[in-house]
Write a protein that holds these residues in place. Sequence first.
Motif, PDB file in Angstrom:
ATOM      1  N   LEU A 167       0.850  -1.183   0.000  1.00  0.00           N
ATOM      2  CA  LEU A 167       0.000   0.000   0.000  1.00  0.00           C
ATOM      3  C   LEU A 167       0.886   1.234   0.000  1.00  0.00           C
ATOM      4  CD1 LEU A 167      -2.806   1.267   0.296  1.00  0.00           C
ATOM      5  CD2 LEU A 167      -2.616   0.956   2.763  1.00  0.00           C
ATOM      6  N   GLU A 169      -0.379   4.560  -0.788  1.00  0.00           N
ATOM      7  CA  GLU A 169      -1.051   5.800  -0.405  1.00  0.00           C
ATOM      8  C   GLU A 169      -2.531   5.542  -0.193  1.00  0.00           C
ATOM      9  OE1 GLU A 169      -0.677   8.820  -3.416  1.00  0.00           O
ATOM     10  OE2 GLU A 169      -1.783  10.247  -2.192  1.00  0.00           O
ATOM     11  N   THR A 170      -3.112   6.230   0.776  1.00  0.00           N
ATOM     12  CA  THR A 170      -4.558   6.149   0.985  1.00  0.00           C
ATOM     13  C   THR A 170      -5.124   7.551   0.972  1.00  0.00           C
ATOM     14  OG1 THR A 170      -4.240   4.236   2.399  1.00  0.00           O
ATOM     15  CG2 THR A 170      -6.371   5.319   2.538  1.00  0.00           C
ATOM     16  N   MET A 171      -6.138   7.749   0.158  1.00  0.00           N
ATOM     17  CA  MET A 171      -6.791   9.052   0.117  1.00  0.00           C
ATOM     18  C   MET A 171      -8.254   8.873   0.464  1.00  0.00           C
ATOM     19  SD  MET A 171      -5.668  11.607  -2.930  1.00  0.00           S
ATOM     20  CE  MET A 171      -7.295  11.419  -3.589  1.00  0.00           C
ATOM     21  N   PRO A 172      -8.691   9.420   1.601  1.00  0.00           N
ATOM     22  CA  PRO A 172     -10.095   9.235   1.955  1.00  0.00           C
ATOM     23  C   PRO A 172     -11.021   9.896   0.928  1.00  0.00           C
ATOM     24  CG  PRO A 172      -8.933  10.606   3.578  1.00  0.00           C
ATOM     25  CD  PRO A 172      -7.938  10.240   2.547  1.00  0.00           C
ATOM     26  N   ILE A 173     -12.162   9.272   0.701  1.00  0.00           N
ATOM     27  CA  ILE A 173     -13.166   9.894  -0.163  1.00  0.00           C
ATOM     28  C   ILE A 173     -14.145  10.592   0.761  1.00  0.00           C
ATOM     29  CG2 ILE A 173     -14.987   9.508  -1.866  1.00  0.00           C
ATOM     30  CD1 ILE A 173     -13.630   6.934  -2.646  1.00  0.00           C
TER      31      ILE A 173
ATOM     32  N   LYS B 159     -10.497   1.901  -6.068  1.00  0.00           N
ATOM     33  CA  LYS B 159     -11.556   2.744  -5.515  1.00  0.00           C
ATOM     34  C   LYS B 159     -12.408   1.910  -4.577  1.00  0.00           C
ATOM     35  CE  LYS B 159     -14.921   6.119  -6.682  1.00  0.00           C
ATOM     36  NZ  LYS B 159     -15.989   6.442  -7.613  1.00  0.00           N
ATOM     37  N   CYS B 163     -12.236   5.089   0.521  1.00  0.00           N
ATOM     38  CA  CYS B 163     -10.965   5.730   0.150  1.00  0.00           C
ATOM     39  C   CYS B 163     -10.481   5.292  -1.217  1.00  0.00           C
ATOM     40  CB  CYS B 163      -9.892   5.397   1.196  1.00  0.00           C
ATOM     41  SG  CYS B 163      -9.413   3.662   1.195  1.00  0.00           S
ATOM     42  N   LEU B 164      -9.505   6.046  -1.708  1.00  0.00           N
ATOM     43  CA  LEU B 164      -8.752   5.609  -2.880  1.00  0.00           C
ATOM     44  C   LEU B 164      -7.431   5.071  -2.357  1.00  0.00           C
ATOM     45  CD1 LEU B 164      -9.215   8.651  -5.295  1.00  0.00           C
ATOM     46  CD2 LEU B 164     -10.387   6.459  -5.400  1.00  0.00           C
ATOM     47  N   GLN B 165      -7.057   3.903  -2.819  1.00  0.00           N
ATOM     48  CA  GLN B 165      -5.810   3.278  -2.369  1.00  0.00           C
ATOM     49  C   GLN B 165      -4.878   3.160  -3.562  1.00  0.00           C
ATOM     50  OE1 GLN B 165      -6.372  -0.742  -1.063  1.00  0.00           O
ATOM     51  NE2 GLN B 165      -6.613  -0.159   1.076  1.00  0.00           N
TER      52      GLN B 165
END
Lengths: 301, 255
Positions: A167, A169-173, B159, B163-165
Amino acid sequence: MSGVYIFSDKNDIAAEIIGFAKSAGKDAILLVFDEQTAKVMGNSGADKIYLVNGESELVESYARSIAQLLREEGAELFAVGATPRGRDLAARVAVYLNCGMASDVSTLSCGDGQWLTQRIIYGGAVQQTEVLEGLAVVTIPGGKFEPVSGTGEMVNITLAADRRISLEETMPIGHQGADLSAAEKVVCVGMGLEKEEDMQLAKDLAAALGAEIGCTRGIAEERHWLPAERYIGISGAVIKPKLYISMGVSGQVQHVVGIRDSQVIVGIDINEKAPIFAAADYGIVGDMYEVVPLLIKALSE
Amino acid sequence: MARIVACYKWVVDEADIRINPDRSVDLSKAKKKISDYDKCAIEAAVQTATAIGGKAVGLTFGTADARQSLKDALSRGLEEVYYINAEEAAQADGAATANALAAAIKKMEEVNLVICAEGASDTYQRQIAPRIGAVLDWPVATSVSKLEVTGNTLTAVRKLDDCLQTVKVELPAVVSVLPEINNPPIPTLKAVLAAGKKPVKEFSAGELNADLVPKTRVADLQGYVMSRKNLIFKDGEAVDQVKELVAALKKEGVI
Ligand SMILES: Cc1cc2nc3c(=O)[nH]c(=O)nc-3n(C[C@H](O)[C@H](O)[C@H](O)COP(=O)(O)OP(=O)(O)OC[C@H]3O[C@@H](n4cnc5c(N)ncnc54)[C@H](O)[C@@H]3O)c2cc1C
Ligand SMILES: Nc1ncnc2c1ncn2[C@@H]1O[C@H](COP(=O)(O)O)[C@@H](O)[C@H]1O
């Protein structure tokens, strides 16, 4: 310990599946991956909670060792919340257990050494009943069973993970917290809408009605005119409002599945042959750019 | 040359399904098509192969009638298609399908990426990509909305609900792609004509030596019947149509 082994990255679904297991007279064994979740789920009725420690942040990467645990323990079912992570993990575990799997079941019951499931196929046109013998895997969406309460024992366990995937990077939606499933009225926009500015038309209609705005998958996922939690259908939200009005929605079965429980369905579409009219109580065949402003006016009179 | 494999399924067009009054399901008038989202898997394979100088190939597991899919698939930019022609496909569940596809992938050379769609338009089980990965013991990334291959590394954006990982994985690997990953173009006439000349490699079930016995048994199928009022205002002036609609909704007590 034999019984129903449970995982979901959504705690409310996990709690509902525990409720199912208990109502079926089975032991409920919950897998969690962090202490916070273990705490939150402490009084959810699980007979046992395994707090998994391991080297990966991706739950899917534990599929092989989870399968091994299930085998050693004599599990009867691996029941997983139907979310993207859950479906992925569940399908891999099914391979390692060499067993059958039913995805996104709408009903689940237990018979004589077998599991009986129902799910929709062909986009929602048909309901399929399946029988899975012996140890099996299922994924279950939220809202199907009642949660219970009760405490059980907590056990720490270390499992091996597949480290080949990392993993980065994680970007919260960001969710806006829209809950379409609780809305009384919904205005739904489809790909018939020409430009993003024209969303105003839908907003005006929604305001005149006091409705929430929903959409078809393409409006959210291709055009990004609305957030993903606003789209309705087999892969989106399932709604049950008193009134659903669509504008520029053709009404393919994958969308209609999400609105079947509406009390009154209205379709506005320029194409007389659009399938939305077969699914609707009332319809207007016409250009929404002409019809919707008139409707807004009539509603405010 | 590195092969990028797009898995696609030849399915019944759900729009043609007729439901009888007793809710039994009539597929006799239904045409077949390449599963909607599998066109995105094919396009993703074509784009990836172009980017890395590899070869995009198709793979399908179907009964005899899936032969009709070959030309359509090849017109979408694939260089060749592998076709597992087996009667077992008619009864196949996720386990059998993944076993068949994985066995064929093992027989192909230099495969470095397998691309499935998020879900097939008939079953929409969303099982096959992770299952293939597990059968082959290759790493898997599902729900991918963006992918890029550099050297021997795949970077994928997944997706998920919350979150986007971004994940990284060494090839070979299996991915499932979401439909928003690309916009598959409609094949040009030239591409359609060229498709007839492209190679097809056919496998029989026997040749694959895979376990094609389903582990789930379908006990019943029931069509869904939508019973609605179907009062459609299609004639006359829009103003009058709207008036009638508003009157009807008032009577229903929903406005
Ligand atoms: C596996 C799978 C899962 C899917 N899941 C979902 C899902 O969860 N939700 C979902 O919504 N879809 C889903 N789909 C997609 C679904 O099949 C349809 O493609 C989609 O619902 C169509 O969206 P639409 O009606 O907005 O667009 P279209 O089908 O393009 O319809 C647009 C409509 O607008 C009308 N129109 C155009 N201009 C005007 C005008 N000026 N005035 C009035 N009408 C006009 C047209 O006549 C047409 O009927 C899924 C598909 C698959 C294969
Ligand atoms: N019979 C098949 N032949 C080739 N690919 C398939 C087959 N069945 C499923 N797939 C692939 O796996 C994806 C997911 O299918 P499913 O898990 O059945 O929803 C499909 O979109 C295809 O990419």
